[in-house]
Design an enzyme around this catalytic site. Structure first.
Site, PDB file in Angstrom:
ATOM      1  CG  MET A 106       3.106   6.746   3.524  1.00 22.22           C
ATOM      2  SD  MET A 106       3.569   8.006   4.859  1.00 22.22           S
ATOM      3  CE  MET A 106       2.201   7.462   6.000  1.00 22.22           C
ATOM      4  N   PRO A 107       5.141   3.541   2.595  1.00 28.32           N
ATOM      5  CG  PRO A 107       6.156   2.181   0.996  1.00 28.32           C
ATOM      6  CD  PRO A 107       6.542   3.527   1.940  1.00 28.32           C
ATOM      7  CB  THR A 108       1.759  -0.688   4.820  1.00 28.72           C
ATOM      8  OG1 THR A 108       1.716   0.709   5.661  1.00 28.72           O
ATOM      9  CG2 THR A 108       1.450  -1.579   5.871  1.00 28.72           C
ATOM     10  CD  GLU A 160      -2.340  -1.275   2.661  1.00 31.01           C
ATOM     11  OE1 GLU A 160      -1.646  -1.422   3.647  1.00 31.01           O
ATOM     12  OE2 GLU A 160      -3.654  -1.381   2.664  1.00 31.01           O
ATOM     13  CD  GLU A 211       4.386   0.687  10.315  1.00 27.40           C
ATOM     14  OE1 GLU A 211       4.315  -0.319  10.991  1.00 27.40           O
ATOM     15  OE2 GLU A 211       4.444   1.825  11.139  1.00 27.40           O
TER      16      GLU A 211
END
EC number: 5.3.2.-
Lengths: 62, 62, 62, 62, 62, 62
Positions: free
Chosen positions: E1-3, D7, E40
């Site tokens: 972010m990003p994840t 994401e 993350e």
């Protein structure tokens, strides 16, 4: 962490998303502790043709 | 519950999504029991530039 | 692709999971086309204390 | 398998996605073993109004 | 972010997870920019009875 | 709908999960409207060896 993924029908306003993110972060810290900066909220706007309940697409429901 | 998240290439018709939701709900109830109303199906239309297999984006594959 | 993520209450048998995977793969190919080998099904066994509907955890519901 | 869901903020180029998919697949095989063909990478482009950190939407942050 | 959400078969060592998280974070910053602290990585250990490819559970495959 | 997926470190009590589900459902209805019965909350307990921030697993962080 914690991370909240929210799936909801498309069409909500940015103001609603703003308030939702604030409130989820507030109750998260209240219940689980930790700092607000660690809380992530990701929102997915779902089209009604992409969500079915009971086998029926929501774009087909009144 | 149960909840089914389906990730598939974008471009499917609403009719295909309609049938997919019906069929998934039917086989879910058939195999797991429970009522159709409890079954949720969420579909994500994925662009070919957003899906890679074997390190290659599908928009780059013949 | 497509990929199916299934979230359901923990406690289902391997045989139910076997049948569910077979049936989801079959209806996926039937409705969307493509080959069975491209279909992935991932199951998440969810504890009743980790699923709430209407604000109530399912471990608290009769 | 393994499957990687990424994401990230919307706006990245296809070239960045191409390189990211290549690199994730390479390090996955390097660390976990297995073949590149089994590695799937799915990217979600997230609008800044759909991502909040610390209770603030990123579309509201400088 | 990003994840990054990683789904992989259960059984990997903490050392493998340590290296995977380091490498994903490194290539993420390299390709997408941003700071490592914003990246993350969440890992899901999937039982072979919970993953099917081509309609067959991996616990049933040689 | 809407559906909330919460990823948090393992170790929270059922009572915390109970309160979190109640509060998320309440603020969801308050901000987005709709009925509480339509709100689903799914919690994932994440081991510290399965969550990395800034390339470091949380089981390695003081």
């Amino acid at each position: 962490m914690p991370t909240y993924h929210v799936e909801m029908f498309e069409g909500r306003t940015v103001e609603q998303k703003r308030r939702l993110a604030e409130e989820i972060t507030r109750v998260s810290v209240e219940v689980l502790g930790g700092s607000p900066e660690a809380v992530e909220v990701l929102i997915t706007d779902v089209k009604r043709e992409n969500w079915a309940t009971g086998g029926k697409l929501w774009c087909d429901q009144k």
